[in-house]
Design a protein around this motif. Sequence first.
Motif, PDB file in Angstrom:
ATOM      1  N   PHE A 461      42.054  39.549  37.376  1.00 46.93           N
ATOM      2  CA  PHE A 461      41.085  39.857  38.409  1.00 46.93           C
ATOM      3  C   PHE A 461      41.490  41.116  39.182  1.00 46.93           C
ATOM      4  CE2 PHE A 461      40.412  35.431  37.554  1.00 46.93           C
ATOM      5  CZ  PHE A 461      39.062  35.220  37.784  1.00 46.93           C
ATOM      6  N   THR A 462      40.481  41.806  39.681  1.00 38.31           N
ATOM      7  CA  THR A 462      40.725  42.834  40.691  1.00 38.31           C
ATOM      8  C   THR A 462      40.858  42.117  42.025  1.00 38.31           C
ATOM      9  OG1 THR A 462      39.431  44.459  39.455  1.00 38.31           O
ATOM     10  CG2 THR A 462      39.845  44.905  41.789  1.00 38.31           C
ATOM     11  N   VAL A 463      42.035  42.198  42.624  1.00 37.82           N
ATOM     12  CA  VAL A 463      42.347  41.375  43.788  1.00 37.82           C
ATOM     13  C   VAL A 463      42.069  42.143  45.073  1.00 37.82           C
ATOM     14  CG1 VAL A 463      44.155  40.068  44.968  1.00 37.82           C
ATOM     15  CG2 VAL A 463      44.070  40.107  42.462  1.00 37.82           C
ATOM     16  N   HIS A 464      41.421  41.470  46.008  1.00 33.58           N
ATOM     17  CA  HIS A 464      41.112  42.033  47.316  1.00 33.58           C
ATOM     18  C   HIS A 464      41.708  41.121  48.397  1.00 33.58           C
ATOM     19  CE1 HIS A 464      37.909  44.232  45.098  1.00 33.58           C
ATOM     20  NE2 HIS A 464      37.721  43.070  44.505  1.00 33.58           N
ATOM     21  N   THR A 465      42.021  41.706  49.538  1.00 33.59           N
ATOM     22  CA  THR A 465      42.505  40.933  50.678  1.00 33.59           C
ATOM     23  C   THR A 465      41.688  41.293  51.909  1.00 33.59           C
ATOM     24  OG1 THR A 465      44.760  40.882  49.791  1.00 33.59           O
ATOM     25  CG2 THR A 465      44.485  40.338  52.120  1.00 33.59           C
ATOM     26  N   VAL A 466      41.051  40.290  52.490  1.00 34.64           N
ATOM     27  CA  VAL A 466      40.248  40.483  53.691  1.00 34.64           C
ATOM     28  C   VAL A 466      40.668  39.431  54.711  1.00 34.64           C
ATOM     29  CG1 VAL A 466      37.938  40.530  54.680  1.00 34.64           C
ATOM     30  CG2 VAL A 466      38.321  41.406  52.367  1.00 34.64           C
ATOM     31  N   ASN A 467      41.151  39.901  55.876  1.00 39.30           N
ATOM     32  CA  ASN A 467      41.598  38.984  56.928  1.00 39.30           C
ATOM     33  C   ASN A 467      42.572  37.938  56.389  1.00 39.30           C
ATOM     34  OD1 ASN A 467      39.981  40.269  58.866  1.00 39.30           O
ATOM     35  ND2 ASN A 467      38.208  38.957  58.388  1.00 39.30           N
ATOM     36  N   HIS A 468      43.532  38.436  55.624  1.00 34.68           N
ATOM     37  CA  HIS A 468      44.604  37.607  55.056  1.00 34.68           C
ATOM     38  C   HIS A 468      44.097  36.630  53.989  1.00 34.68           C
ATOM     39  CE1 HIS A 468      47.172  39.162  58.232  1.00 34.68           C
ATOM     40  NE2 HIS A 468      46.275  38.754  59.128  1.00 34.68           N
ATOM     41  N   GLN A 469      42.833  36.747  53.614  1.00 33.91           N
ATOM     42  CA  GLN A 469      42.265  35.898  52.574  1.00 33.91           C
ATOM     43  C   GLN A 469      42.181  36.700  51.279  1.00 33.91           C
ATOM     44  OE1 GLN A 469      40.673  32.458  52.584  1.00 33.91           O
ATOM     45  NE2 GLN A 469      41.204  33.002  50.489  1.00 33.91           N
ATOM     46  N   GLN A 470      42.779  36.169  50.189  1.00 32.43           N
ATOM     47  CA  GLN A 470      42.753  36.867  48.911  1.00 32.43           C
ATOM     48  C   GLN A 470      41.634  36.318  48.033  1.00 32.43           C
ATOM     49  OE1 GLN A 470      46.685  36.779  47.018  1.00 32.43           O
ATOM     50  NE2 GLN A 470      46.836  38.954  47.481  1.00 32.43           N
ATOM     51  N   TYR A 471      40.937  37.238  47.374  1.00 35.91           N
ATOM     52  CA  TYR A 471      39.966  36.831  46.372  1.00 35.91           C
ATOM     53  C   TYR A 471      39.960  37.879  45.266  1.00 35.91           C
ATOM     54  CZ  TYR A 471      36.601  40.322  48.102  1.00 35.91           C
ATOM     55  OH  TYR A 471      35.973  41.492  48.460  1.00 35.91           O
ATOM     56  N   GLY A 472      39.456  37.495  44.110  1.00 39.02           N
ATOM     57  CA  GLY A 472      39.434  38.407  42.973  1.00 39.02           C
ATOM     58  C   GLY A 472      38.071  38.446  42.329  1.00 39.02           C
ATOM     59  N   THR A 473      37.734  39.584  41.733  1.00 32.92           N
ATOM     60  CA  THR A 473      36.468  39.738  41.030  1.00 32.92           C
ATOM     61  C   THR A 473      36.735  40.263  39.623  1.00 32.92           C
ATOM     62  OG1 THR A 473      36.220  41.960  41.961  1.00 32.92           O
ATOM     63  CG2 THR A 473      35.118  40.138  43.109  1.00 32.92           C
ATOM     64  N   LEU A 474      35.832  39.932  38.708  1.00 31.48           N
ATOM     65  CA  LEU A 474      35.994  40.339  37.313  1.00 31.48           C
ATOM     66  C   LEU A 474      34.615  40.499  36.701  1.00 31.48           C
ATOM     67  CD1 LEU A 474      38.399  38.750  34.736  1.00 31.48           C
ATOM     68  CD2 LEU A 474      35.972  38.854  34.213  1.00 31.48           C
ATOM     69  N   PHE A 475      34.423  41.564  35.924  1.00 34.84           N
ATOM     70  CA  PHE A 475      33.147  41.781  35.243  1.00 34.84           C
ATOM     71  C   PHE A 475      33.402  42.566  33.965  1.00 34.84           C
ATOM     72  CE2 PHE A 475      29.337  44.238  34.243  1.00 34.84           C
ATOM     73  CZ  PHE A 475      28.380  43.225  34.199  1.00 34.84           C
ATOM     74  N   GLN A 476      32.753  42.137  32.879  1.00 37.90           N
ATOM     75  CA  GLN A 476      32.859  42.891  31.627  1.00 37.90           C
ATOM     76  C   GLN A 476      31.648  42.636  30.751  1.00 37.90           C
ATOM     77  OE1 GLN A 476      36.508  42.585  29.477  1.00 37.90           O
ATOM     78  NE2 GLN A 476      35.712  43.637  27.687  1.00 37.90           N
TER      79      GLN A 476
END
Length: 567
Positions: A461-476
């Motif tokens: 995943f492409t990992v992002h951090t917003v307000n200490h919350q991590q999430y990831g997105t993926l697309f292909q």
Amino acid sequence: MAGSTRRFTFAAIALPFLFLVMSGLARAIPINLITVDTLSGGSVTGHCSLSDAVKAANTGVAQNACPAGNGIDDEITFVVTGTIFLDVGNVLLVSDANLSIVGPSLGCSGSGPCGITISGNSNPETSGGIVLTEPPVYPVTSTVLTLKNLTFEEGFAVHGGAIYVNGTDLEIDDCLFVNNAAEDFITAHGGKGGAIYINSAGTVDIINSTFYNNGAIAGSVAPTGSVGGAIADMNNSATLKLTNVTIAGNSASAGGGYAAMTSPLVKGTIFDANTPQNCATVGINDQGHNIDSGNSCMVNTGVGSLKNTDPLLETLANNGGPTETLALETSPTISPAIDLIPLADCTDQSSPTPQPLGTDQRLFARPDPGNPNACDSGAYEAGALQPIVLNSERVQIARSSTAHSDQVNIGLTFTENGDPDCDLGVGGDEDALNDGINVALFQGTCAGLPANGLITNLDTFTVHTVNHQQYGTLFQVNGYETISARMVALPAPVDGCSAYTLNLEVAGLNTNSATVNLPGGNPFALVLTDEEGDGAGCFDVTNAIVGNQIPTPSHSVRRGVRRQTRR
């Protein structure tokens, strides 16, 4: 590659990779994979059966759909689960110089094990009811066979109801031997080795495995002539090692558990309720922390070993993992096997440097989180957590009358428990967000996975951090098919390593195709596998939403507004 997806079929290139990961044997050195894709007990044109896979490994010649073995590092894996009933006379004769047969490492949520069971179908064999090893053809002088994550049942032979060891070395990890029998139906003198008969001068190393309800049957000529209800070692030069093995409920005229010519090296092993006694011929070479429910195995007890002690075993059941196991009682009485082994001694018998065991027979982590400073004797670790736990799931399949327009949507929350170290971060074993997760969906149940299904490799995943919350997105995009996913990291549970919610959509599918193979309705089997190969779980889904998509209107509808005239 970020957001990569492998071809959505078990029969394609992705499958050996996925099940190599699921077997937990990913390694740097190249191996020659031979992938079994059918439960047939004999040869099948256009498929790779287990018997053909063994022949391909032995001969170095392709057999039907099984590629040729190389004799150097061959490994047989499986893309199906269920029971293989061997055809009459179809004992698996192994002469490959170096062969591994590795079942899937799936933990199963259903009523039975979801790995691979190899059944001898009670067909009578002279030697080895299921597997017979023998030295390979000159100039190679030894056979090295490794068996892992497998159940052997209903083997029947004069010597070695399940396995006759006539090659050199055999290693058995995380296996179950149940309901195998040895009976001398030729001379009626009595069978030897209800599960395993050793007639080799090499090493037989058995780790994290269970022998239950196997028997060596007495003959009419020698009514007390059967020996070794579970194991019979009849070679003075053989080296038998038992590490965290459970041997219970087996029977013979002598040595219901084992009978041996030389003392086996035994560590962290349970002998329980074998008749007429647990051990015969010679006592064990006690390496410590063993339990004998009687007084026949230990001449002198090793460190932490117990005799005349009931280990308090539960009945054979699906307790998770690829095989059934004998759990340790935790209530109302606590088994004396629990936490019997100090962490420093929770190792195998490798020479010169013993290696940490790391898991029990179910592939659950040793030690358990309740006491990280000790392990349990026997093949089962009480209180251990399964590698991946599915907390909730939602599966939806939307079909269309237009080609390449079906969609599969999966939403789930899961926990990765992993090992006690909780190796998080990039490259870690328990971090699906940074290291990826494999998600697969099959028509059917975990106890009998078909060869084909929808397989996605969400790496990474492409990992992002917003307000200490991590999430990831993926697309292909892969041809007609597109895959998109979003995963959010949740607070880790008290005993677990990490937790996540995942929303996955795969669009542009033909769900009725032979490759995707999702043609019907419930039940489905949802498989999660971590990228490092340390954990896999299979979960039966019976509440999936399956239906047709609402067609797009072919014409527009005009909606007007009636004006009212004020008078």
